[in-house]
Design a protein around this motif. Structure first.
Motif, mmCIF file in Angstrom:
data_model
loop_
_atom_site.group_PDB
_atom_site.id
_atom_site.type_symbol
_atom_site.label_atom_id
_atom_site.label_comp_id
_atom_site.label_asym_id
_atom_site.label_seq_id
_atom_site.Cartn_x
_atom_site.Cartn_y
_atom_site.Cartn_z
ATOM 1 N N LYS B 129 22.539 47.758 38.748
ATOM 2 C CA LYS B 129 23.474 47.532 37.509
ATOM 3 C C LYS B 129 24.901 47.220 37.952
ATOM 4 N N GLY B 130 25.230 47.942 38.913
ATOM 5 C CA GLY B 130 26.689 47.637 39.386
ATOM 6 C C GLY B 130 27.010 45.970 39.993
ATOM 7 N N ILE B 131 25.848 45.568 40.407
ATOM 8 C CA ILE B 131 25.781 44.248 41.081
ATOM 9 C C ILE B 131 26.003 43.184 39.713
ATOM 10 N N LEU B 132 25.394 43.560 38.530
ATOM 11 C CA LEU B 132 25.658 42.869 37.551
ATOM 12 C C LEU B 132 27.038 42.802 36.895
ATOM 13 N N LEU B 133 27.469 44.052 36.844
ATOM 14 C CA LEU B 133 28.628 44.365 36.117
ATOM 15 C C LEU B 133 29.977 43.798 36.879
ATOM 16 N N ILE B 134 30.064 43.746 38.167
ATOM 17 C CA ILE B 134 30.809 43.380 38.970
ATOM 18 C C ILE B 134 31.147 41.965 38.962
ATOM 19 N N GLN B 135 29.964 41.106 38.641
ATOM 20 C CA GLN B 135 30.142 39.494 38.499
ATOM 21 C C GLN B 135 31.016 39.241 37.156
ATOM 22 N N VAL B 136 31.218 40.159 36.531
ATOM 23 C CA VAL B 136 32.015 39.893 35.181
ATOM 24 C C VAL B 136 33.534 40.074 35.575
ATOM 25 N N PHE B 137 33.762 40.500 36.522
ATOM 26 C CA PHE B 137 35.142 40.835 36.672
ATOM 27 C C PHE B 137 35.858 39.329 37.068
ATOM 28 N N PRO B 138 36.884 38.864 36.123
ATOM 29 C CA PRO B 138 37.513 37.786 36.556
ATOM 30 C C PRO B 138 38.046 37.811 38.093
ATOM 31 N N ASN B 139 37.571 37.179 38.696
ATOM 32 C CA ASN B 139 37.857 36.964 40.206
ATOM 33 C C ASN B 139 39.100 36.273 40.522
ATOM 34 N N LEU B 140 39.574 35.487 39.706
ATOM 35 C CA LEU B 140 40.528 34.558 39.873
ATOM 36 C C LEU B 140 41.839 35.384 40.434
ATOM 37 N N LEU B 141 41.953 36.594 40.199
ATOM 38 C CA LEU B 141 43.155 37.500 40.767
ATOM 39 C C LEU B 141 42.825 38.022 41.898
ATOM 40 N N ALA B 142 41.458 38.317 42.223
ATOM 41 C CA ALA B 142 41.237 38.739 43.438
ATOM 42 C C ALA B 142 41.584 37.824 44.582
ATOM 43 N N LEU B 143 41.888 36.625 44.195
ATOM 44 C CA LEU B 143 42.409 35.583 45.241
ATOM 45 C C LEU B 143 43.632 36.157 45.871
ATOM 46 N N VAL B 144 44.424 37.044 45.291
ATOM 47 C CA VAL B 144 45.861 37.511 45.781
ATOM 48 C C VAL B 144 45.096 38.340 47.114
ATOM 49 N N ALA B 145 44.371 39.314 46.796
ATOM 50 C CA ALA B 145 43.897 40.276 47.780
ATOM 51 C C ALA B 145 43.069 39.618 48.605
ATOM 52 N N ILE B 146 42.248 38.615 48.452
ATOM 53 C CA ILE B 146 41.437 37.831 49.377
ATOM 54 C C ILE B 146 42.175 37.238 50.509
ATOM 55 N N TYR B 147 43.452 36.358 50.011
ATOM 56 C CA TYR B 147 44.284 35.791 50.622
ATOM 57 C C TYR B 147 44.938 36.822 51.768
ATOM 58 N N VAL B 148 45.305 37.997 51.108
ATOM 59 C CA VAL B 148 46.052 38.674 52.078
ATOM 60 C C VAL B 148 45.116 39.317 53.275
ATOM 61 N N ILE B 149 43.880 39.750 52.829
ATOM 62 C CA ILE B 149 42.910 40.149 53.622
ATOM 63 C C ILE B 149 42.388 38.909 54.906
ATOM 64 N N ILE B 150 42.400 37.728 54.493
ATOM 65 C CA ILE B 150 42.101 36.593 55.804
ATOM 66 C C ILE B 150 43.296 36.546 56.269
ATOM 67 N N PHE B 151 44.618 36.602 55.779
ATOM 68 C CA PHE B 151 45.864 36.407 56.672
ATOM 69 C C PHE B 151 45.973 37.529 57.378
ATOM 70 N N GLN B 152 45.723 38.779 57.032
ATOM 71 C CA GLN B 152 45.911 39.708 57.981
ATOM 72 C C GLN B 152 44.783 39.758 59.131
ATOM 73 N N THR B 153 43.783 39.448 58.739
ATOM 74 C CA THR B 153 42.690 39.383 59.725
ATOM 75 C C THR B 153 42.934 38.304 60.755
ATOM 76 N N GLY B 154 43.152 37.053 60.383
ATOM 77 C CA GLY B 154 43.822 36.388 61.372
ATOM 78 C C GLY B 154 44.913 36.512 62.326
ATOM 79 N N GLU B 155 45.499 37.416 61.694
ATOM 80 C CA GLU B 155 46.840 38.003 62.767
ATOM 81 C C GLU B 155 46.213 38.736 64.005
ATOM 82 N N ILE B 156 44.910 39.439 63.601
ATOM 83 C CA ILE B 156 44.435 39.858 64.890
ATOM 84 C C ILE B 156 43.124 39.229 65.469
#
Lengths: 532, 304
Positions: B129-156
């Protein structure tokens, strides 16, 4: 006895793990842990606290999954779960957190980063130690000052270079004139008193290193050492302005005086429900928001209705098994669906260009008038709906023709015998049965279009702009494109992650409610339960 | 008698006529619909062969027909140099990223679906059920977090950082645990358990049952999900746009989007050529496999 006979009561099961595979598993886990610890250590030393927490949690989870026997089923999805947590769940939590903060332009840094920045601010005291000065200017517009203190000590100062004593005749410095001031400085031209006094740039230049000792010209006669303007008191978390005595206390991430003056920059902090309250009440935002919300419900409604109707019409018209050229007709009608969305949207953007686009050139040739697609609200919305009809009908053509074939022909025969007209057959048999089958897809399509960012943003960027809106907003903007503009395009009010996050949570709640309704409608929930 | 036969004759010719008429008007409607459907495609085909390369002067049959736009696209026209044009490299990047993502995400999805279909464990229903519900989150804003994750991972680990295809693929794989698990699980549920049990009796492990007995049976659905996933990744624009900033590392969609900045109408022909080459393979795949894809699309919802 064989091993099978030893445990006869158990149902048939997959065989147990071999020692070799156990060993491999433990070794792999060890290798993974070494890598994880190395990564976490590096992330920690770089100060990536949040990343340390997320990756740390995922690493612990992986260990549990691969070491605990009861977690066996999760081994089949371990990598997927880790990535799901990192790239989907964590960003959601991050967004929820940000929605309760003032994160955005003017509030990008933490309090610990902001305090030293404010402390660096200096001012030119009206009194205090003063120097007499002489200015020199280089060919490329650089300045240097010769300072003489009250005690006779002399200095040659430049911007960005620490202040150190100097004497005429030092390397690069010429001989002193009658007043003890060097006649030349290498690379610079000495300015006479009149020129120096008239120079507009000179009083703005800070000589020396900012944050350490700096000297600025105060009057044609005097230069003075700058003093720290704001002194921070950790006990009260407040700054005091040394020149005026005004106290600035911390208030929602900004140091603010009694009269409402603020110190910049502000810092990132929790602000409670402020973003949500602003969403609901701010008069500056209400204008565009009402417009955007209304359109956000109209757009998917018309889109779904139009794409479904056209798709269904095509499916019914060419449903006969022996219709001539059926295969070719359907393939040609499917074409819009087969082109990557970005490309189609850009093609339409070119074709509907009001000045040069083919559609408007043709219409103008024929009728002398063509719709102003990008400049008038109504026509912009019509254009978006037209493009979405083109993009979306083949999908419904595919799914409804599949569903039509599953409706039994007996029903139609029975209805015909009873004298039902084609229209009655359609409304009483086809439509109800079809809706049961494709109802969930209609709702899914509604939800998809509710957040159809690509179309709105790439086709028309939400335009035309709503005149007088406090934030960048346009007549075709839906919430999600509005959120994107708030978060990533600094309009008049700058980037506002906090407010944008709050809106995306509201979007989530709306769409989540629709989706839950859909699942109830289709009994999907119950189905999962039954399978257990 | 004869009158009955006559009436029968007129009736049957009436029916015949009605049938022909009905086919005829439906064919006319088909022509109109097809024009609506393929006009934009015809239009960019024409634009791509119009040497003037301009939106304003283009007509359906190009006045100055030629392959200049293609030469420009491949940087072969010395009089017309785009800065930063790496068309074939972008195509290669797109195909590479989409292919790797597809293979890896298919593995993740299929294995997870196997567990959900064949094993019973605590949290199973909640997760589905959770998998279905998560899909509904507008992931556009997740871009900020994803950008930060990839940026920081790249530093390491620089190989996984910003501007790397590996980092982009990793982010795409984060979406593997999505709706496709439902699709795959639904398909697996229809495969009889007797097949598994025959393997278990022979002492096979879960892995052996999965890889040797079930995987071959999953081929049709693997093909469908694989194609949809490939096309989805190939067509993605936003994530690639945000994570890749070196023009040589762009995917095709990001590259094509550059054309729309500045004077789109003056680069229209070259854009059309690029769009056509970018879209054709996908179009052909779709049209050849349309029946299977339609089956896959409706598998979740349309039940007989």
């Amino acid at each position: 006895m064989t091993t099978k006979a030893v445990r006869p009561s158990r149902s048939i099961q997959a065989s147990a793990e071999s020692p070799l595979s156990l060993l491999t598993r433990v070794i792999l886990i060890l290798v993974f842990d070494v890598g994880a610890v190395w990564f976490l250590y590096n992330a920690y030393t770089q100060g990536f606290t949040q990343l340390v927490i997320v990756i740390g949690l995922i690493a612990v989870l992986q260990n549990v999954i691969f070491l605990h026997p009861r977690a066996y089923p999760f081994r089949w999805m371990a990598i997927g779960l880790g990535l799901l947590i990192l790239f989907t769940i964590y960003p959601i939590i991050f967004t929820i957190y940000v929605a309760f903060t003032n994160y955005g332009d003017g509030h990008l840094l933490t309090r610990e980063q902001v305090i030293p920045l404010i402390e660096k601010t200096t001012y030119l005291p009206e009194t205090g130690q003063a120097y007499s000065w002489t200015a020199y200017k280089s060919a490329d517009g650089q300045y240097t000052l010769w300072l003489t203190g009250a005690d006779g000590q002399t200095y040659l100062v430049k911007p960005g270079v620490p202040i150190t004593p100097a004497k005429p005749g030092d390397p690069g410095i010429g001989e002193a004139d009658s007043k003890g001031i060097p006649q030349t400085v290498e690379g610079y031209q000495r300015l006479n008193t009149l020129l120096a006094a008239a120079d507009k740039e000179l009083p703005n230049i800070k000589f020396g290193v900012e944050g350490e000792r700096t000297v600025q010209v105060r009057s044609p006669q005097e230069a003075a050492e700058l003093a720290i303007r704001y002194v921070y008191d950790p006990a009260t978390d407040a700054f005091t302005d040394q020149s005026t005595g005004v106290v600035y206390t911390a208030k929602e991430g900004t140091y603010t005086s009694q009269t409402g003056d603020t110190l910049k920059p502000g810092y990132r902090t929790e602000v409670g429900l402020k973003n949500f309250i602003e969403f609901a009440t701010s008069p500056a935002l209400r204008g565009p928001l009402v417009q955007i919300m209304t359109w956000n419900f109209i757009f998917p409604t018309i889109s779904v209705l139009s794409t479904f109707s056209l798709g269904l019409l095509i499916a019914i018209l060419y449903n006969d098994r022996d219709f001539p050229l059926k295969k070719i007709i359907r393939s040609l009608l499917l074409i819009p669906y087969t082109i990557p969305g970005l490309i189609t949207i850009l093609i339409w953007r070119g074709m509907l260009n009001p000045e040069f686009g083919v559609i408007n050139r043709t219409l103008e040739n024929w009728f002398g008038w063509a719709p102003p697609w990008t400049t008038e609200a109504f026509w912009a919305q019509a254009a978006v709906l037209l493009v979405n009809l083109w993009l979306g009908y083949p999908y419904f053509m595919l799914v409804t023709s599949g569903a039509l074939q599953s409706i039994s022909a007996d029903l139609y025969e029975a209805a015909t015998v009873d004298g039902a007209s084609p229209w009655q057959r359609f409304t009483n048999i086809t439509l109800p049965l079809l809706l049961v089958a494709v109802g969930p897809l209609l709702i899914a399509s509604y939800v998809y279009n509710f957040n159809n960012f690509n179309l709105i943003y790439l086709f028309i960027a939400g335009g035309p702009p709503i005149v007088g809106a406090a934030t960048q907003a346009g007549y075709t903007d839906i919430l999600i494109s509005y959120v994107y503009k708030l978060a990533f395009e600094s309009g008049g009010r700058g980037v506002q992650y906090g407010y944008a996050s709050a809106i995306s949570i509201i979007v989530f709640l709306i769409v989540g409610a629709i989706t839950l309704l859909q699942y109830r409608f289709t009994n999907m929930w119950e189905e999962v339960g039954q399978n257990v | 008698m004869s009158s009955v036969a006559e009436r029968y004759q007129t009736l049957s010719s009436n029916i015949q006529f009605q049938k022909r008429f009905s086919v005829a008007w439906r064919l006319v409607v088909a022509v109109v619909l097809i024009l609506f459907s393929i006009f934009p495609v015809l239009w960019i085909v024409s634009a791509s062969f119009d040497n003037t390369n301009s939106l304003a002067t283009q007509s359906l049959i190009p006045a100055q027909a030629g392959i200049k736009n293609y030469e420009r696209l491949f940087n072969l026209d010395p009089d017309f140099q785009f800065g930063d044009m790496f068309f074939w490299r972008w195509v290669f990047n797109s195909v590479k990223v989409a292919a790797i993502t597809t293979v890896l995400s298919l593995s993740i999805t299929t294995m997870a679906a196997y567990a959900f279909s064949r094993m019973r464990f605590a949290g199973r229903v909640t997760m589905l059920k959770g998998i279905l519900l998560i899909q509904v989150f507008p992931n556009l804003l997740a871009l900020v977090a994803i950008y930060v994750i990839i940026f920081q991972t790249g530093e390491i680990i620089p190989a996984l950082g910003l501007n790397t295809h590996a980092g982009l693929i990793l982010v795409y794989l984060g979406g593997s645990m999505g709706l496709n698990i439902w699709l795959m699980k639904g398909f697996l549920d229809t495969v009889p358990r007797a097949i598994d049990e025959s393997g278990m009796v022979d002492g096979a492990s879960h892995w052996q049952i999965f890889s040797t007995l079930l995987l071959p049976l999953l081929r049709p659905i693997l093909v469908v999900i694989g194609i949809l996933s490939f096309i989805g990744t190939y067509g993605d624009f936003i994530l690639a746009r945000i994570l890749l900033n070196d023009v040589k590392e762009y995917t095709l969609m990001v590259g094509l989007q550059i054309f729309t900045s500045g004077q789109f109408d003056k680069k229209w022909g070259v854009f059309a050529a690029g769009a056509l080459i970018g879209a054709l393979p996908i179009m052909i795949t779709y049209l050849t496999l349309q029946d299977q894809i339609a089956g896959g699309l409706t598998a979740g919802a349309v039940k007989e």
